[in-house]
Each structure stands twice: as structure tokens, then as C-alpha cells.
Design an enzyme around this catalytic site. Structure first.
Site, PDB file in Angstrom:
ATOM      1  N   HIS A 274       0.831  -1.096  -0.150  1.00  0.00           N
ATOM      2  CA  HIS A 274      -0.071   0.083  -0.025  1.00  0.00           C
ATOM      3  C   HIS A 274       1.098   1.277   0.050  1.00  0.00           C
ATOM      4  O   HIS A 274       0.163   2.289   0.118  1.00  0.00           O
ATOM      5  CB  HIS A 274      -0.830   0.062   1.386  1.00  0.00           C
ATOM      6  CG  HIS A 274      -1.892   1.030   1.141  1.00  0.00           C
ATOM      7  ND1 HIS A 274      -2.159   1.876   0.227  1.00  0.00           N
ATOM      8  CD2 HIS A 274      -3.067   1.352   2.124  1.00  0.00           C
ATOM      9  CE1 HIS A 274      -3.232   2.647   0.554  1.00  0.00           C
ATOM     10  NE2 HIS A 274      -3.702   2.288   1.748  1.00  0.00           N
ATOM     11  N   CYS A 275       2.219   1.042   0.153  1.00  0.00           N
ATOM     12  CA  CYS A 275       2.874   2.556   0.268  1.00  0.00           C
ATOM     13  C   CYS A 275       3.891   2.574  -0.973  1.00  0.00           C
ATOM     14  O   CYS A 275       3.700   3.678  -1.821  1.00  0.00           O
ATOM     15  CB  CYS A 275       3.821   2.143   1.150  1.00  0.00           C
ATOM     16  SG  CYS A 275       2.881   1.948   2.897  1.00  0.00           S
ATOM     17  N   ILE A 276       4.758   1.876  -1.168  1.00  0.00           N
ATOM     18  CA  ILE A 276       5.834   2.141  -2.362  1.00  0.00           C
ATOM     19  C   ILE A 276       5.306   2.483  -3.498  1.00  0.00           C
ATOM     20  O   ILE A 276       5.676   3.302  -4.155  1.00  0.00           O
ATOM     21  CB  ILE A 276       7.084   1.153  -2.295  1.00  0.00           C
ATOM     22  CG1 ILE A 276       7.389   0.823  -0.789  1.00  0.00           C
ATOM     23  CG2 ILE A 276       8.211   1.686  -3.079  1.00  0.00           C
ATOM     24  CD1 ILE A 276       8.101   1.737  -0.078  1.00  0.00           C
ATOM     25  N   LEU A 278       2.476   3.638  -4.532  1.00  0.00           N
ATOM     26  CA  LEU A 278       1.497   4.734  -4.460  1.00  0.00           C
ATOM     27  C   LEU A 278       2.112   6.042  -4.198  1.00  0.00           C
ATOM     28  O   LEU A 278       1.787   6.900  -4.707  1.00  0.00           O
ATOM     29  CB  LEU A 278       0.249   4.324  -3.741  1.00  0.00           C
ATOM     30  CG  LEU A 278      -0.109   2.852  -3.703  1.00  0.00           C
ATOM     31  CD1 LEU A 278      -1.368   2.835  -2.906  1.00  0.00           C
ATOM     32  CD2 LEU A 278      -0.750   2.746  -5.061  1.00  0.00           C
ATOM     33  N   ASP A 279       2.620   6.122  -3.025  1.00  0.00           N
ATOM     34  CA  ASP A 279       2.740   7.302  -2.229  1.00  0.00           C
ATOM     35  C   ASP A 279       3.826   8.226  -3.073  1.00  0.00           C
ATOM     36  O   ASP A 279       3.583   9.618  -2.812  1.00  0.00           O
ATOM     37  CB  ASP A 279       3.715   6.922  -0.810  1.00  0.00           C
ATOM     38  CG  ASP A 279       2.931   6.084   0.084  1.00  0.00           C
ATOM     39  OD1 ASP A 279       1.745   5.794  -0.006  1.00  0.00           O
ATOM     40  OD2 ASP A 279       3.344   5.605   0.943  1.00  0.00           O
TER      41      ASP A 279
END
Ligand SMILES: NC(=O)c1ccc[n+]([C@@H]2O[C@H](COP(=O)([O-])OP(=O)(O)OC[C@H]3O[C@@H](n4cnc5c(N)ncnc54)[C@H](O)[C@@H]3O)[C@@H](O)[C@H]2O)c1
Length: 439
Positions: A274-276, A278-279
Site C-alpha cells: 500500500h506504500c511504495i 503509491l505514495d
């Protein structure tokens, strides 16, 4: 310091402050447990009725949170959960951990934050502390949350307190947990900062305060952009080494012997979670609105995004070497979660690899002890096959996407006729190396 600030600090110190965590997912549930363990009464709010009911029943839905912890905290009446925003005014502290996905256009989707704030806003009362933990672009707390919360006439820094504190949870990491991972905190005003830092100090070992919510928001994006860019760079090293006919993994191992000035990043079939993936797009989107192009982010996203296609090309080459086509071949995917030893399949590169192989007519099966079923775009659902000799020998190609540590790589290589290893998981296998092709 205002009366309201002194009052909430006191309630935090004596543990009478009631804490609410909004969004009881990978971030929210461990955080709620941490504050409950520190002696606070914590209520989780999750729009998913099943999750809220599960927590009330003492169950966990997050691998890193032991059921015993949830049970214990529920039993001690320090943890409960509800599926609505009813009664938010009874909480002294509200920590928001809702999802921040991307739209199809790769633009930020902050609708979950807005929805949470719009439900909290009308119930806001003097003395409350609201902290956003969801990853987002710099300016969200100040430009999106603050005006909505101040609409009712209360003033930030005097009547209520607002801060941003990015979550740094690393699923599957047993060394660094919510409790001992340093926490960055930035408040809207100095009073906000003080109140928020005081809160986190009760449950987290080290708190690092910064001067504003924007700095705190940007810190999280730097951390994740740093990873995305370095993974992109090392993935490109793999592509360059392929052209040069050099073993990229040996190069990376060699470079990692340098005790300073080098940090090892691992190449792979693509990035997930959910992080790398998208962020960094939250940051590049914000910069686009300021007429600036975030070039490293775009390039890293392009290279990382291409990796599933590289894997499929290598798979096709391998099958071709055996006079087989992808069309009609039986391909066994080993590991479908985005990361070793975790159960999270969000944005997993396995999904892209499977989609691409399906389009080319491959017969896909998979094995993953952490993911008993796998849905592709809600259209097709696969069930994890057992991992045994019969399953391995039936496959034309075994494709290692996720290097779970429970896999017996000697047995996998022994039983397979051809292996594509995208993680160098078979590095210690001695027998049958001629069957292995590494990314
Ligand atoms: N998962 C990670 O490793 C990680 C690490 C650091 C930061 N983050 C960030 O933390 C945030 C949360 O991520 P996550 O992985 O915990 O997500 P998640 O999907 O696991 O959990 C979010 C929860 O929020 C609930 N929810 C959705 N809308 C809601 C609403 N309006 N009100 C109340 N609940 C609502 C969902 O049902 C879900 O249970 C994101 O911004 C993410 O980028 C995640």
C-alpha cells in the site's frame, strides 16, 4: 498554553484520555493495541462492520497483531470497536488511519480522509486532539483538514489540536514494531505539536518532533520515494546486466561488502503493497500542481512498473528454449503476496504477472501459504495449490515471485523442470542449477 491544551495534556498523563483510532487496518489496529497496552481506553472506528465486530469479539485480522493481544485488551476493557462515527465527542484523541489509494489516473484519492473529517467535524469539541496518520501529499492537514474542522467556529491551537504523524509500520518486521519505531510528529501550531508529542511519548519509545504538518507529511514521502527510486535503480542495474551478460545479483552482493556509502536494495518482479507503488505519486501529483515534474519518481515508476513485463518476457524465453509457447503452458507461481512472509496481496507484482500470462494463454496455478485464494480483478479467483512433487512436475515452469522463507527451495528445484527465480531465492541450492534462470 491554553486551558484546553493543559487539560488534554493532563488527561493524557493520567490515562483518563479516551483515544479513538479511525481505520482499523494494517496501521490502525497495531496503533490501537499500542495505546491500549500503554493503559488508555481505545475505541476503533471502522466502516467495515465485520472488522469492528471481530475486534469486539477479541479477534485479529492483521497478521502482525497476535489474537492474544486483542483478546487481552478487549477483556481488560481497554479496546473496543464500532462501525460508525457515533459519539466522537466522547474521545479526547482521534487518530486517523484510513486508506489513501490512487485513482486510475494515478492522482491521489483523499476521499477517505475527507469522509472521516466530515464525520468528525460536526462533533468536534473543545480540547480534542486530531492526528492524521495516513500517508498523503504535503498540505493535506493544513489545507484540507483544518478548514473543515474549523468550520464550526473552534480555533486550532487554542480550542482543539491538529497534527500529522506518519505511520511507518513495516509488515512482517519483528525487530521494528509500532512501539520501537521512532515516530515523527508535526503540529499545526506549537501547542498542537506539544500536545501530540506528549500523546505519542506515552506509547512510542522515541518521538521526533518537526516544525509543521507539511514537514511531517514530506518526511514520509521522502522515505517512500527513497525506496521507490533505489529499487528502480537496482531494477535497471538488472536490465543493464542482462545486456552485459553479467550476474546482477553477484554484482549487488559484491557492492554490499562496502561498509560505507552503499546501501543494498533488492531487484525483483515489481513493487507492491500500500506504500511504495503509491505514495511517491502523491508527491509528484502535488508538484505537478506547482508546474514541476518529479523526474526521479516518474522514472522509477516507469522502470518498476515494467518489471512484470520483463518477468513475462524471461518466462517466454525460457519456455521457448524448450520449444514451448506461453500459450498453453502450465505455469506455477510460487508466492503471490507483495512481500516475503506477509499475507498482503495489495498491488502485488504477482497480480500483473498473472494478468500478462493469462493474456498470453498460459494455464496458471499458484502456491502461497499466506494467500489461500487470489482474485484477479474480481473476475477470476484462484485457489492455492498444495506444493508437492505432483504439482511441481506437472508445471512447465515454476516462477518464484515471492521468496517466502517457508519454501523448501531444494525440493522446489528438485521437483521442477524449469525455474524462473525473480528473487534469487534459490541462491543456496546446489543441485539442478542448470534448470534455474534468475531475474
Ligand atoms: N500498510 C502499510 O504498511 C502502511 C505503512 C505506512 C503507512 N501506511 C498508510 O496508512 C494508511 C492506512 O493504510 P492501511 O494499510 O492500514 O490500510 P488498510 O486498508 O489496511 O486499513 C484501512 C481501514 O480503514 C477502513 N476505512 C476505510 N474508510 C473508512 C472510513 N471512512 N472511516 C473509517 N474507516 C474506514 C477500512 O475498512 C480499513 O479497515 C494509508 O494512508 C497508508 O498509505 C500504510
Amino acid at each position: 498554553m491554553s486551558k484546553a491544551a493543559m487539560a488534554i495534556r493532563e488527561r493524557i498523563s493520567d490515562r483518563s484520555a479516551r483515544i479513538c483510532v479511525v481505520g482499523m487496518g494494517y496501521v490502525g489496529l497495531p496503533l490501537a493495541i499500542e495505546f491500549a497496552k500503554a493503559g488508555f481506553r481505545v475505541t476503533g472506528i471502522d466502516v467495515d462492520k465485520k472488522k469492528a465486530a471481530g475486534i469486539r469479539a477479541g479477534k485479529t485480522h492483521i497478521q502482525d497483531v497476535p489474537a492474544a493481544d486483542v483478546r487481552d485488551m478487549v477483556k481488560k476493557r481497554r479496546l473496543t470497536a464500532q462501525d460508525s462515527y457515533r459519539g466522537c465527542d466522547r474521545f479526547d484523541v482521534i487518530l486517523i488511519c484510513v486508506p489513501t489509494p490512487l485513482r486510475k489516473t494515478k492522482d491521489p484519492d483523499i476521499s477517505y480522509i475527507v469522509s472521516a473529517v466530515d464525520q468528525i467535524g460536526p462533533q468536534l469539541r473543545v480540547g480534542q486532539l486530531i492526528v492524521l496518520e495516513s500517508t498523503t501529499y504535503p498540505g493535506t492537514t493544513e489545507e484540507v483538514m483544518r478548514p473543515r474542522l474549523e468550520q464550526g467556529g473552534l480555533k486550532v491551537g487554542k480550542d482543539f489540536f491538529l497534527a500529522f504523524s506518519p505511520e511507518r509500520v513495516d509488515p512482517g518486521n519483528t525487530t521494528y514494531t509500532t512501539h520501537n519505531t521512532p515516530k515523527v510528529v508535526g503540529g499545526t501550531t506549537r501547542a498542537c505539536n506539544k500536545v501530540a508529542v506528549h500523546l505519542y511519548r506515552q506509547a512510542i519509545e522515541h518521538v521526533h518532533q518537526v516544525s509543521s504538518t507539511q514537514v511531517a507529511e514530506m518526511i514520509k514521502l521522502l522515505e517512500n520515494t527513497f525506496r521507490a527510486v533505489n529499487i528502480g535503480m537496482v531494477n535497471e542495474i538488472v536490465l543493464m546486466c542482462e545486456k552485459l551478460e553479467i550476474d546482477a545479483w553477484e554484482v549487488i552482493d559484491g557492492a554490499a561488502t562496502k561498509p560505507f556509502g552503499f546501501m543494498r536494495f533488492y531487484p525483483g518482479p515489481g513493487i507492491g503493497g500500500h506504500c511504495i507503488p503509491l505514495d511517491p505519486h502523491y508527491l509528484s501529483w502535488k508538484l505537478k500542481t506547482l508546474n514541476y515534474s518529479a523526474r526521479f519518481i516518474e522514472l522509477a515508476s516507469e522502470i518498476n512498473g515494467q518489471m512484470p513485463q520483463v518477468v513475462v518476457r524471461l518466462a517466454a524465453d525460457l519456455l521457448n528454449g524448450k520449444k514451448k509457447s506461453v500459450n498453453g503452458s502450465k505455469i506455477l507461481i510460487l508466492g503471490v503476496t507483495y512481500k516475503r512472509d506477509t499475507a498482503d496481496v495489495r498491488e502485488s507484482p504477482a497480480l500483473d504477472v498473472i494478468r500478462l500470462l493469462q493474456q498470453r494463454g498460459a494455464n496458471i496455478s499458484y502456491h502461497d501459504p499466506y494467500a489461500p485464494t487470489l482474485s484477479i480483478d474480481g473476475k477470476k479467483t484462484y485457489r492455492s495449490s498444495p506444493l508437492n512433487k505432483a504439482v511441481l512436475s506437472k508445471a512447465d515452469l515454476a516462477l518464484v515471485i515471492t521468496d517466502h522463507s517457508s519454501f523448501d527451495y531444494d525440493r522446489i528445484v528438485d521437483g521442477s523442470s524449469l525455474i524462473l527465480d525473480t528473487r534469487n531465492a534459490t541462491r543456496n541450492v546446489r543441485r539442478g542449477r542448470s534448470k534455474i534462470r534468475k531475474l
